[in-house]
Design an enzyme around this catalytic site. Sequence first.
Site, PDB file in Angstrom:
ATOM      1  NE  ARG A   1      -1.666   2.187   3.561  1.00 24.81           N
ATOM      2  CZ  ARG A   1      -2.124   2.812   4.650  1.00 24.81           C
ATOM      3  NH1 ARG A   1      -3.355   2.585   5.077  1.00 24.81           N
ATOM      4  NH2 ARG A   1      -1.362   3.632   5.332  1.00 24.81           N
TER       5      ARG A   1
ATOM      6  CD1 TRP B   1      -6.867  12.734   9.732  1.00 33.42           C
ATOM      7  CD2 TRP B   1      -7.278  10.645  10.432  1.00 33.42           C
ATOM      8  NE1 TRP B   1      -5.681  12.106   9.879  1.00 33.42           N
ATOM      9  CE2 TRP B   1      -5.892  10.815  10.299  1.00 33.42           C
ATOM     10  CE3 TRP B   1      -7.772   9.421  10.849  1.00 33.42           C
ATOM     11  CZ2 TRP B   1      -4.975   9.810  10.569  1.00 33.42           C
ATOM     12  CZ3 TRP B   1      -6.887   8.417  11.120  1.00 33.42           C
ATOM     13  CH2 TRP B   1      -5.491   8.595  10.993  1.00 33.42           C
TER      14      TRP B   1
ATOM     15  CG  ASP C   1      -6.632   3.903   3.447  1.00 32.33           C
ATOM     16  OD1 ASP C   1      -7.760   4.302   3.098  1.00 32.33           O
ATOM     17  OD2 ASP C   1      -6.368   3.502   4.601  1.00 32.33           O
TER      18      ASP C   1
ATOM     19  CE1 TYR D   1      -4.214   6.747   7.719  1.00 29.38           C
ATOM     20  CE2 TYR D   1      -4.039   6.180   5.383  1.00 29.38           C
ATOM     21  CZ  TYR D   1      -4.124   5.803   6.715  1.00 29.38           C
ATOM     22  OH  TYR D   1      -4.093   4.475   7.037  1.00 29.38           O
TER      23      TYR D   1
ATOM     24  CD  GLU E   1      -9.521   1.574   7.947  1.00 25.56           C
ATOM     25  OE1 GLU E   1      -8.782   0.948   7.171  1.00 25.56           O
ATOM     26  OE2 GLU E   1      -9.153   2.570   8.583  1.00 25.56           O
TER      27      GLU E   1
ATOM     28  CG  HIS F   1      -7.845   7.299   6.108  1.00 25.86           C
ATOM     29  ND1 HIS F   1      -8.258   7.998   7.204  1.00 25.86           N
ATOM     30  CD2 HIS F   1      -7.340   6.144   6.582  1.00 25.86           C
ATOM     31  CE1 HIS F   1      -7.993   7.296   8.296  1.00 25.86           C
ATOM     32  NE2 HIS F   1      -7.439   6.165   7.947  1.00 25.86           N
TER      33      HIS F   1
ATOM     34  CD  GLU G   1      -3.876  -2.170   7.110  1.00 24.31           C
ATOM     35  OE1 GLU G   1      -5.073  -2.327   7.430  1.00 24.31           O
ATOM     36  OE2 GLU G   1      -3.320  -1.061   7.072  1.00 24.31           O
TER      37      GLU G   1
ATOM     38  NE  ARG H   1      -9.230  -1.553   4.806  1.00 24.80           N
ATOM     39  CZ  ARG H   1      -8.110  -2.097   5.268  1.00 24.80           C
ATOM     40  NH1 ARG H   1      -7.665  -3.234   4.759  1.00 24.80           N
ATOM     41  NH2 ARG H   1      -7.437  -1.501   6.241  1.00 24.80           N
TER      42      ARG H   1
ATOM     43  CD  GLU I   1      -7.808   0.769   3.166  1.00 21.93           C
ATOM     44  OE1 GLU I   1      -6.777   0.245   2.688  1.00 21.93           O
ATOM     45  OE2 GLU I   1      -7.925   1.045   4.367  1.00 21.93           O
TER      46      GLU I   1
END
Length: 402
Positions: free
Chosen positions: A147, A402, A210, A159, A262, A212, A339, A283, A236
């Site tokens: 990643r 975030w 990602d 991030y 996630e 995010h 991950e 995830r 992601e």
Amino acid sequence: MKIVAAKLIVCSPDRNFVTLKIETDEGIYGLGDATLNGRELAVASYLEEHVIPCLIGRDPFAIEDVWQYLYRGAYWRRGPVTMTAISAVDVALWDIKGKALHTPIYNLLGGKSRQGVLVYAHANGSDIPGAIESTKKLMAEGYLAVRVQCGVPGVASSYGVPKGSKPYEPAERGLPSENVWSTERYLNFVPQLFEALRREVGEDVHLLHDVHHRLTPIEAARLGKALEPYHLYWMEDPTPAEDQDAFRLIRQHTVTPIATGEVFNSFWDAHDLIRNQWVDYLRMTIVHGGGITALKKAADFAAVYQVKTGFHGATDLSPVTMAAALHFGLAIHNFGIQEHMPHTSLTDQVFPHAYRFDAGYMVPGDEPGLGVDIDERLAQKYPYQRAYLPIARKLDGTLTDW
Ligand code: KDG
Ligand code: MG
């Protein structure tokens, strides 16, 4: 067999972890991870005050019944605190059952479907050459999937990119710090990053990224389309997923595979995403989604729609969760990727474990149960320290995801 005691070990060997230890009258104990990054003590209190008293005297083999007791029996369902607490109990009971039956958990889940669990590592750089160097380093260590996150020009902190020389760690001690965000700069930059990466690292390595949760659906669609020539393994969390329907729009515009979840804590967070095939990888993981019992059901549902697992595995998921995820990933048929963000050596000392990395894959080891322990004496030396995830504001000061 009966549960005779349960206790919490809250410690901070380089970062905070909450661990549940359930003890039985036969001397066998099990461990469960109850860590919810930045909200650790809420789960500890939920377990201490409301769950542990109800566990004493119960049969630790009755995993499904205990799960239903804590989920349906509470009346108040779902939510990250509740589901993390349930996960901790659930995983500890699977650990006990494996130890009592002298077999690793993967055997209780149907046995090995593969020899090893494909994992992806984190590369990061403050600029494109740094990100390329970091990716090449991980490839040299044997990783087959990486990643990549990178500093964005004109954005002070991004991030996934460390601020100093230490490896990237999402939570920071003290009160939340503030990051700056510019969607425009990010969207213009990321395709350049992956164009350069593919040129430098070739076509074979799996590259992931990602987002995010920072884009709107149409912005995510634009990014997915722009990244198609670089055939990412996945993009992601392209947009927040409270509105599952938002993924329909992204899907209509791009063939870049999508992973999300996630932050999910219930199968219902993913129901529409899966049955409409709007995502490719789920995830939501064991520690926040209700344990092995809940994730097995979610993964089996996903399998019907050719959606695979791609479990969260950042450092805030303790070695107990990592082990659980590896047993799970070894056993289920629709495993995709896991991950792997290595813990510090101090964390590894507090949680001695049998799992290991080998040439791009991880294996959980063949010890009975999870194959993870906790050194309580060492843990005691590192008491909890207040820590939070950062927040992000757009250039004009607006608080954003975030
Ligand atoms: O607790 C939040 C972190 O685990 C998260 O920010 C890391 O997005 C993350 C990832 O994919 O590992
Ligand atoms: Mg993520």
